[in-house]
Write a protein that holds these residues in place. Structure first.
Motif, mmCIF file in Angstrom:
data_model
loop_
_atom_site.group_PDB
_atom_site.id
_atom_site.type_symbol
_atom_site.label_atom_id
_atom_site.label_comp_id
_atom_site.label_asym_id
_atom_site.label_seq_id
_atom_site.Cartn_x
_atom_site.Cartn_y
_atom_site.Cartn_z
ATOM 1 N N ALA A 272 0.823 -1.218 0.000
ATOM 2 C CA ALA A 272 0.000 0.000 0.000
ATOM 3 C C ALA A 272 0.856 1.267 0.000
ATOM 4 O O ALA A 272 0.558 2.233 0.696
ATOM 5 C CB ALA A 272 -0.964 0.007 1.188
ATOM 6 N N ALA A 273 1.928 1.262 -0.786
ATOM 7 C CA ALA A 273 2.811 2.426 -0.826
ATOM 8 C C ALA A 273 2.104 3.618 -1.467
ATOM 9 O O ALA A 273 1.354 3.473 -2.430
ATOM 10 C CB ALA A 273 4.079 2.097 -1.602
ATOM 11 N N VAL A 274 2.352 4.774 -0.909
ATOM 12 C CA VAL A 274 1.881 6.031 -1.501
ATOM 13 C C VAL A 274 3.089 6.937 -1.694
ATOM 14 O O VAL A 274 4.076 6.823 -0.972
ATOM 15 C CB VAL A 274 0.828 6.728 -0.616
ATOM 16 C CG1 VAL A 274 -0.430 5.906 -0.517
ATOM 17 C CG2 VAL A 274 1.389 6.994 0.784
ATOM 18 N N ILE A 285 8.854 11.219 -2.845
ATOM 19 C CA ILE A 285 9.033 10.486 -1.591
ATOM 20 C C ILE A 285 7.913 9.455 -1.467
ATOM 21 O O ILE A 285 6.745 9.769 -1.668
ATOM 22 C CB ILE A 285 9.021 11.432 -0.375
ATOM 23 C CG1 ILE A 285 10.047 12.556 -0.557
ATOM 24 C CG2 ILE A 285 9.289 10.650 0.914
ATOM 25 C CD1 ILE A 285 11.471 12.086 -0.715
ATOM 26 N N MET A 286 8.300 8.239 -1.093
ATOM 27 C CA MET A 286 7.350 7.124 -1.031
ATOM 28 C C MET A 286 7.322 6.549 0.381
ATOM 29 O O MET A 286 8.352 6.455 1.056
ATOM 30 C CB MET A 286 7.773 6.038 -2.032
ATOM 31 C CG MET A 286 6.877 4.811 -2.070
ATOM 32 S SD MET A 286 7.392 3.691 -3.391
ATOM 33 C CE MET A 286 8.995 3.158 -2.770
ATOM 34 N N MET A 290 4.471 -1.897 6.360
ATOM 35 C CA MET A 290 5.113 -3.203 6.496
ATOM 36 C C MET A 290 4.128 -4.201 7.099
ATOM 37 O O MET A 290 3.974 -4.286 8.321
ATOM 38 C CB MET A 290 6.374 -3.098 7.360
ATOM 39 C CG MET A 290 7.531 -2.416 6.659
ATOM 40 S SD MET A 290 9.094 -2.581 7.541
ATOM 41 C CE MET A 290 8.857 -1.408 8.864
ATOM 42 N N ASN A 291 3.459 -4.937 6.218
ATOM 43 C CA ASN A 291 2.596 -6.032 6.652
ATOM 44 C C ASN A 291 2.154 -6.807 5.416
ATOM 45 O O ASN A 291 2.510 -6.454 4.284
ATOM 46 C CB ASN A 291 1.391 -5.541 7.447
ATOM 47 C CG ASN A 291 0.997 -6.509 8.545
ATOM 48 O OD1 ASN A 291 1.235 -7.711 8.454
ATOM 49 N ND2 ASN A 291 0.388 -6.001 9.604
ATOM 50 N N ARG A 312 11.165 6.809 1.573
ATOM 51 C CA ARG A 312 12.189 6.571 0.563
ATOM 52 C C ARG A 312 12.052 7.583 -0.573
ATOM 53 O O ARG A 312 10.951 7.873 -1.028
ATOM 54 C CB ARG A 312 12.051 5.160 -0.021
ATOM 55 C CG ARG A 312 12.118 4.054 1.016
ATOM 56 C CD ARG A 312 11.844 2.689 0.406
ATOM 57 N NE ARG A 312 11.826 1.648 1.421
ATOM 58 C CZ ARG A 312 11.653 0.354 1.160
ATOM 59 N NH1 ARG A 312 11.450 -0.052 -0.095
ATOM 60 N NH2 ARG A 312 11.660 -0.537 2.136
ATOM 61 N N GLU A 313 13.192 8.070 -1.015
ATOM 62 C CA GLU A 313 13.216 8.876 -2.224
ATOM 63 C C GLU A 313 13.352 7.943 -3.420
ATOM 64 O O GLU A 313 14.204 7.043 -3.430
ATOM 65 C CB GLU A 313 14.370 9.868 -2.192
ATOM 66 C CG GLU A 313 14.399 10.778 -3.407
ATOM 67 C CD GLU A 313 15.534 11.771 -3.392
ATOM 68 O OE1 GLU A 313 15.738 12.442 -4.423
ATOM 69 O OE2 GLU A 313 16.233 11.869 -2.346
#
Length: 491
Positions: A272-274, A285-286, A290-291, A312-313
């Motif tokens: 589910a990264a945004v 930037i992201m 963690m699951n 994270r960039e």
């Protein structure tokens, strides 16, 4: 359903799978087949009432409504049901006690369903000398499943079965059926919905669905079975929610179907990264969670379910394989470094085995560079305690970076959690560069300056904080290593 036999000729079998998430569990048996043995009390499939058959009933159960023909999925014929056994349904209370019998074997297996109470108000008991010596409650399910008591220490003694129901309210009842006295333990009934690779009658690979009608690509590495005869077996032992499995397009291949994608993160726990544009200075930037839905409701964490990964960039770069995304933790993380307490190792050979580093920590940044030398595998172990650790390494033969969390602490809470997650990584000038962020319950790995990432949760034992390097099958070379403790992020 089982396929015709075929010979395994390729390294991978790729296929589509969907449907219910009910994995294969060790020690289970299909169907409702009872264990072999003597059926106590001739079962419950007889005309009349329990009292007429010599059972003693108290409280609401004196209404003589048992045995019942309803309630309790997977029952075998009639059963005892304390919901139906009186006029008050879940609020019925009382006891139901069997006639005496001799314990002439070592196990009593039985089907049990109904409510779960751990205070002794709702349970089936084995009485020896009038005293409960074994007891079992339900699991808040209408599905009946096999339970077993080892009664070998009471061999030859007189016993009774007593059902105690002093519970009221929702799930205030039990269902009991098919008590068998025999030499073999009863095995739990399988509820799996799975696709399995069978070799020599054994399931050597297994996959379940993800509670979705969408079919997703799955891949089995079957290289070790090349030349063997095999079949595909589809198993559906579930009648409940998502009680089905979908499968299609079985293909033997030289590559894994999953690797036709360039995954954003190759671990089990980046979801589910945004991303945020121009946040700030035109950067992308992201942030991910963690699951994993396979076991997200089962993680051994009483007040939280997963954590956010480090921001994270994300940048686009050109490689010999074409354009690729690279990821690096945002530069603000440098403000958390306790550089004064950092440890730096001199270049050195890493002999076969594991060598502890003279620094410990469970919240650290590790920067390392290795040359493979003659090793078959090499890397780092973190969050260790002498017997367990999370292993971050590189397998030189297939050229894959991996996280091995099969011996990382508490990994038995769900069958899908123990895993070795890996990603293809090319050495650059013969070397592997790793940046690793370790927190108390997670590892985030960035290989080759962020060209490949792996993110996994881990649940180490309390106090597990040792750090080490390892090599397998030969001697690797540690070219550089710095371990930097990280301070808390203050909000």
């Amino acid at each position: 359903m089982e396929s015709a036999p075929f010979t395994v000729t390729k390294d991978y079998i790729n296929f589509l799978a969907g449907g219910g998430n009910h994995p294969r569990q060790p020690g289970e048996q299909p169907g409702t087949t009872p264990p072999p043995g003597y059926l106590l009390f001739d079962g419950f499939d007889y005309p009349g009432t329990l009292s007429a058959a010599g059972w003693q009933l108290t409280g609401d159960f004196e209404a003589a409504r048992n045995p019942s023909t309803v309630g309790g999925e997977y029952a075998i014929g009639k059963r005892i049901n304390t919901f139906e056994g009186g006029p008050k349904a879940d609020d019925n209370t009382g006891t139901i006690t069997s006639p005496e019998f001799y314990l002439t074997n070592t196990n009593i297996g039985f089907l049990l369903g109904g409510g779960n109470r751990t205070d002794g108000t709702l349970q089936v008991e084995l009485l020896v000398g009038g005293v409960p010596v074994r007891s079992t409650t339900g699991s808040n399910s209408g599905d009946m499943n096999w339970r077993n008591w080892d009664v070998s220490q009471y061999y030859g003694q007189i016993a009774r079965i007593r059902i105690v129901d002093h519970a009221t309210g929702p799930w205030g009842h039990l269902t009991l059926d098919n008590m068998v006295l025999g030499s073999e333990p009863a095995k739990p009934r399988s509820s799996e919905t799975t696709v399995n690779l069978m070799v020599n009658g054994q399931a050597v690979r297994t996959t379940t669905g993800s509670d979705s009608e969408q079919l997703d690509w799955r891949s089995w590495d079957v290289s070790e079975f090349k030349g063997s005869q095999a079949t595909i077996r589809i198993v559906d032992n579930n009648r409940g929610g998502w009680g089905h499995i979908l499968a299609d397009e079985f293909v033997a291949s030289d590559i894994t179907r999953l690797e036709q994608y360039d995954w954003l993160d190759w671990g089990k726990d980046y979801y589910a990264a945004v991303s945020f544009n121009n946040a700030p200075d035109g950067k992308r930037i992201m942030l991910g969670w963690m699951n994993n839905w396979d076991y997200g409701q089962s993680t051994p964490t009483p007040t939280w379910r997963g954590t956010m990964a480090l921001p994270r960039e994300v940048q686009l770069t050109q490689t010999s394989q074409g354009p690729r995304l690279i990821q690096k933790v945002v530069q603000q993380m440098d403000g958390l470094k306790n550089s004064a307490a950092a440890y730096t190792a001199a270049p050195q050979d890493v002999a076969p085995g594991t060598s502890n580093l003279p620094i410990t920590g469970d919240v650290v940044q590790v920067d390392a560079e290795f040359s493979p030398g003659t090793a078959a595998a090499f890397g780092l172990k973190v969050l260790g305690n002498g017997t367990e650790s999370s292993k971050i390494g590189y397998a030189t033969g297939p050229g894959r970076m991996f996280i091995d969390r099969t011996n990382s602490g508490n990994e038995g809470f769900h069958p899908a959690f123990p895993s070795v997650d890996d990603v293809p990584v090319q050495l650059i000038n013969g070397r592997l560069k790793i940046r690793l962020f370790v927190d108390r319950a997670s590892v985030e790995v960035f290989a080759q300056d962020g060209l490949a990432t792996l993110t996994d949760q881990v649940f180490p034992a309390a106090g597990a904080n040792s750090l080490s390097v390892f090599s397998e099958g030969g001697t690797a070379r540690l070219e550089s290593l710095t371990v930097t403790p990280l301070n808390k992020a203050m909000w």
